[in-house]
Design a protein around this motif. Structure first.
Motif, short mmCIF file in Angstrom:
data_model
loop_
_atom_site.label_atom_id
_atom_site.label_comp_id
_atom_site.label_asym_id
_atom_site.label_seq_id
_atom_site.Cartn_x
_atom_site.Cartn_y
_atom_site.Cartn_z
N THR A 186 0.83 -1.21 0.00
CA THR A 186 0.00 0.00 0.00
C THR A 186 0.86 1.26 0.00
OG1 THR A 186 -1.77 -1.18 1.18
CG2 THR A 186 -1.81 1.23 1.23
N GLU A 187 1.95 1.26 0.76
CA GLU A 187 2.80 2.46 0.82
C GLU A 187 3.73 2.56 -0.38
OE1 GLU A 187 6.32 1.96 3.83
OE2 GLU A 187 4.70 0.66 4.55
N ALA A 214 -3.85 -4.92 2.07
CA ALA A 214 -5.27 -5.01 2.43
C ALA A 214 -6.06 -3.79 1.93
CB ALA A 214 -5.41 -5.16 3.94
N ALA A 215 -5.48 -2.61 2.07
CA ALA A 215 -6.19 -1.39 1.63
C ALA A 215 -6.35 -1.37 0.12
CB ALA A 215 -5.43 -0.15 2.10
N LEU A 216 -5.37 -1.90 -0.60
CA LEU A 216 -5.46 -1.94 -2.07
C LEU A 216 -6.53 -2.92 -2.53
CD1 LEU A 216 -1.66 -1.87 -3.00
CD2 LEU A 216 -3.25 0.05 -2.86
N PHE A 217 -6.62 -4.07 -1.87
CA PHE A 217 -7.68 -5.02 -2.20
C PHE A 217 -9.04 -4.41 -1.93
CE2 PHE A 217 -4.32 -8.25 -2.03
CZ PHE A 217 -4.71 -9.11 -3.06
N ASP A 223 -5.67 -6.16 -9.69
CA ASP A 223 -6.49 -6.85 -10.68
C ASP A 223 -6.17 -8.34 -10.80
OD1 ASP A 223 -7.79 -4.48 -11.35
OD2 ASP A 223 -6.26 -3.95 -12.83
N ARG A 224 -4.89 -8.71 -10.70
CA ARG A 224 -4.50 -10.11 -10.89
C ARG A 224 -3.33 -10.43 -9.95
NH1 ARG A 224 -4.60 -7.38 -15.47
NH2 ARG A 224 -6.33 -7.72 -16.94
N ILE A 251 -9.26 -12.86 1.55
CA ILE A 251 -8.49 -11.98 0.67
C ILE A 251 -9.02 -12.02 -0.75
CG2 ILE A 251 -6.22 -11.65 -0.40
CD1 ILE A 251 -5.01 -12.70 2.28
N PHE A 252 -9.35 -13.25 -1.22
CA PHE A 252 -9.75 -13.41 -2.62
C PHE A 252 -11.26 -13.56 -2.78
CE2 PHE A 252 -5.25 -14.80 -2.88
CZ PHE A 252 -4.83 -13.90 -3.85
#
Length: 318
Positions: A186-187, A214-217, A223-224, A251-252
């Motif tokens: 994320t950072e 986690a924040a990006l998800f 995307d992949r 997560i997924f």
């Protein structure tokens, strides 16, 4: 193209490796610093991870044209990072071993035009801050494990016989130590970028590495994901398989995953059963179905088996 000031005898040209040249249609030199360890790693990838090449080509061809970001966790010698950059992707190459990052940066510098696309980060991805001491002995080793207690674990994956860079963890030959800190994806990812493909080869630490984003998800900015997924290694990281699979399902959630080697769907209900001669890699894509074709061989390659089917080899046209 490479700078004419570089001594080409000091570099390995991926365009001279027939599988790289064919799978990625490399028409210009793509250089890595020459050393025995790098030669071993390239030989390993071209044999054991052959079906990764068509997958990478499909994703990079589309994603890099849209200026997507390729994240390479456990970048090691950097061959996947350089290929992604040659396609036009922005690349974040994360590798904790100091000498590996030096090798990778040398490769980036040897390829004119790639420097602005590749960010080499000497760190390891983790959800919580920590630091690990690496030896300053000038080695780049295969398959190192960074454990939660801040120690290095001996690899249970690739160990090249006779390779002086594959010594036991903790052996430093009296060399000084270099403290390497963790980071979160994320950072590291610029604010307005998204991850077109995240490649993870982190020797059992995949759950904590994934949690570093986690924040990006949550923001749907990944995307992949292609990851080495081996639940039997999780115990060394203090994770029981049932709890780890539950974390992976979380997560997924909303994603589709499949085995890279044959395209068989995978849902994290139980540890994956990989067929013989199948690398333990999964490919996951956001959405209801995996859209890329999996289980393919690079165009000039085929698998040849003896009549009993007990011994098989990969043969590629020159």
């Amino acid at each position: 193209m490479p700078s004419p000031t570089h001594n080409r005898s000091l570099y390995i040209n991926l365009a001279d490796e027939r599988i790289y040249r064919s799978a990625f249609n490399l028409t210009r030199p793509l250089l890595l610093q020459r050393m025995r360890y790098v030669e071993h790693m390239l030989a390993f990838l071209q044999h054991a991870e052959l079906k990764t090449f068509p997958l990478m080509e499909q994703v990079l061809r589309v994603s890099c044209a849209q200026e997507g970001t390729f994240v390479d966790s456990g970048a090691n010698e950097g061959s996947w990072s350089l290929v992604a950059a040659s396609y036009g992707c922005k690349v974040i190459a994360v590798e904790p071993q100091p000498h590996c990052t030096q090798l990778l940066q040398t490769g980036v510098n040897a390829n004119a035009g790639l420097g602005g696309r590749v960010r080499v980060v000497n760190a390891f991805l983790a959800a919580t801050p920590m630091s690990v001491n690496f030896s300053a002995d000038g080695s780049c080793r295969a398959a190192r494990q960074v454990l939660p207690d801040g120690k290095l674990g001996a690899s249970i994956a690739l160990q090249e016989k006779g390779d002086r860079h594959s010594r036991k963890a903790g052996q430093t030959d009296g060399a000084d130590r270099i403290a390497v800190r963790s980071a979160t994806l994320t950072e590291l990812l610029p604010a307005h970028d998204r991850v077109a493909l995240w490649h993870l080869d982190v020797e059992g630490a995949e759950l904590d590495v994934l949690d570093s984003a986690a924040a990006l998800f949550a923001a749907r900015r990944v995307d992949r994901v292609m990851l080495e997924f081996v639940p039997v290694r999780w115990e060394r990281f203090g994770v029981q398989q049932e709890a780890g699979l539950k974390r992976a399902r979380r997560i997924f959630s909303g994603w589709s995953c499949a085995r890279v080697c044959d395209g068989a769907p995978y849902d994290f209900a139980a540890p994956p059963a990989y067929p013989k001669r199948c690398q333990p890699d999964l490919f996951c894509e956001r959405g209801a179905a995996v859209r890329v074709r999996l289980g393919l061989l690079p165009p000039p390659c085929r698998v040849a088996c003896n009549p009993a089917g007990r011994a098989c080899s990969v043969r590629c046209a020159r």
